[in-house]
Design a protein around this motif. Sequence first.
Motif, PDB file in Angstrom:
ATOM      1  N   PHE A 118      35.575  66.389 -63.975  1.00 56.60           N
ATOM      2  CA  PHE A 118      36.737  65.736 -63.380  1.00 56.60           C
ATOM      3  C   PHE A 118      36.816  65.934 -61.875  1.00 56.60           C
ATOM      4  O   PHE A 118      37.715  65.425 -61.227  1.00 56.60           O
ATOM      5  CB  PHE A 118      38.025  66.222 -64.039  1.00 56.60           C
ATOM      6  N   GLU A 119      35.892  66.690 -61.294  1.00 55.15           N
ATOM      7  CA  GLU A 119      35.890  66.957 -59.855  1.00 55.15           C
ATOM      8  C   GLU A 119      34.824  66.116 -59.168  1.00 55.15           C
ATOM      9  O   GLU A 119      33.640  66.262 -59.441  1.00 55.15           O
ATOM     10  CB  GLU A 119      35.635  68.446 -59.604  1.00 55.15           C
ATOM     11  N   ASN A 146      30.944  69.565 -70.352  1.00 58.40           N
ATOM     12  CA  ASN A 146      32.232  69.691 -71.034  1.00 58.40           C
ATOM     13  C   ASN A 146      32.405  71.116 -71.540  1.00 58.40           C
ATOM     14  O   ASN A 146      31.516  71.967 -71.397  1.00 58.40           O
ATOM     15  CB  ASN A 146      32.344  68.673 -72.177  1.00 58.40           C
ATOM     16  N   GLU A 170      45.181  67.610 -58.640  1.00 51.04           N
ATOM     17  CA  GLU A 170      44.914  66.985 -59.930  1.00 51.04           C
ATOM     18  C   GLU A 170      43.792  67.716 -60.663  1.00 51.04           C
ATOM     19  O   GLU A 170      43.888  67.987 -61.871  1.00 51.04           O
ATOM     20  CB  GLU A 170      44.537  65.515 -59.745  1.00 51.04           C
ATOM     21  N   SER A 171      42.746  68.065 -59.933  1.00 51.08           N
ATOM     22  CA  SER A 171      41.652  68.814 -60.541  1.00 51.08           C
ATOM     23  C   SER A 171      42.093  70.209 -60.958  1.00 51.08           C
ATOM     24  O   SER A 171      41.611  70.760 -61.953  1.00 51.08           O
ATOM     25  CB  SER A 171      40.477  68.916 -59.562  1.00 51.08           C
ATOM     26  N   ASP A 173      45.023  71.078 -62.181  1.00 44.97           N
ATOM     27  CA  ASP A 173      45.689  70.968 -63.477  1.00 44.97           C
ATOM     28  C   ASP A 173      44.676  70.839 -64.606  1.00 44.97           C
ATOM     29  O   ASP A 173      44.831  71.454 -65.676  1.00 44.97           O
ATOM     30  CB  ASP A 173      46.629  69.758 -63.479  1.00 44.97           C
ATOM     31  N   LYS A 174      43.628  70.072 -64.384  1.00 41.95           N
ATOM     32  CA  LYS A 174      42.600  69.910 -65.412  1.00 41.95           C
ATOM     33  C   LYS A 174      41.773  71.179 -65.570  1.00 41.95           C
ATOM     34  O   LYS A 174      41.318  71.504 -66.667  1.00 41.95           O
ATOM     35  CB  LYS A 174      41.711  68.722 -65.062  1.00 41.95           C
ATOM     36  N   GLU A 177      43.280  73.484 -68.097  1.00 39.78           N
ATOM     37  CA  GLU A 177      42.943  73.150 -69.478  1.00 39.78           C
ATOM     38  C   GLU A 177      41.538  73.641 -69.832  1.00 39.78           C
ATOM     39  O   GLU A 177      41.313  74.172 -70.932  1.00 39.78           O
ATOM     40  CB  GLU A 177      43.040  71.641 -69.690  1.00 39.78           C
ATOM     41  N   CYS A 209      46.001  78.109 -62.726  1.00 37.57           N
ATOM     42  CA  CYS A 209      44.925  77.581 -63.569  1.00 37.57           C
ATOM     43  C   CYS A 209      44.371  78.613 -64.548  1.00 37.57           C
ATOM     44  O   CYS A 209      43.492  78.290 -65.342  1.00 37.57           O
ATOM     45  CB  CYS A 209      43.799  77.015 -62.714  1.00 37.57           C
TER      46      CYS A 209
END
Length: 240
Positions: A118-119, A146, A170-171, A173-174, A177, A209
Amino acid sequence: MRKVASDRNRQQPRTRDEWIGRLCDALVSESETSHQSVISAMVSNGIRQDDILQSYIPEAAQRLGEFWLNDSASFVGVTVGAARLQRLYRDHAGIGGQGWPTRSIPLGQSALMIVPSFETHSLGGFAAADQLRRHGVWVHMAIGLNAQELRAAIHAAPFSMIGLSIATAESLDKASELIAALRETIEVLPPIVVGGRIVSVANNVAQRCGADYAVTTAREAVSYCGLATLSTRVGSPEIC
């Protein structure tokens, strides 16, 4: 216009800011080798290779992003420029064809440097990996993997540190997870360290995070994780 550009290129930059500007122009140009010529000229003018790698190039990468935000360069031009910078880190052959300075001797400790899927800003990960290698740390790059693939990689090798390069909120927050998924499924994890631009622009990054540490330099990473470097092996009072 071509004459003005040509005259500008013939003028030798005199300041750090001018050199970085010249490098950025070359990175987004149509020429495939002009950025290497600029770096060679920098070395010829007495700029240390370490300074180019650890200071000038990161600054150039930041300016490329500003070019895009300010509509000073196209998305394609900025993407090409960033890819050329990554190639310098990957090949270590960007300075006059002589390569980058010799890395420190590995001391048996290794780190997993994650550039998450996602980055989109991967240059920071390559830069951090290069600096860790200078401290004598083996670095394995994990690009776009992943959570399941990362678990397999972590189980396959005894890493002393896991690093994540994060640029945006945004990255971040991901990343929370992703880190949570790793902690839920792996009983014993090495210290997880987050670095990248986000650390300089946001507060409480590690807590937000779920990482163990948030750092701005490789020195901080090896110090917080208690990793040995060549300097500590010879009794130096400071990790450098």
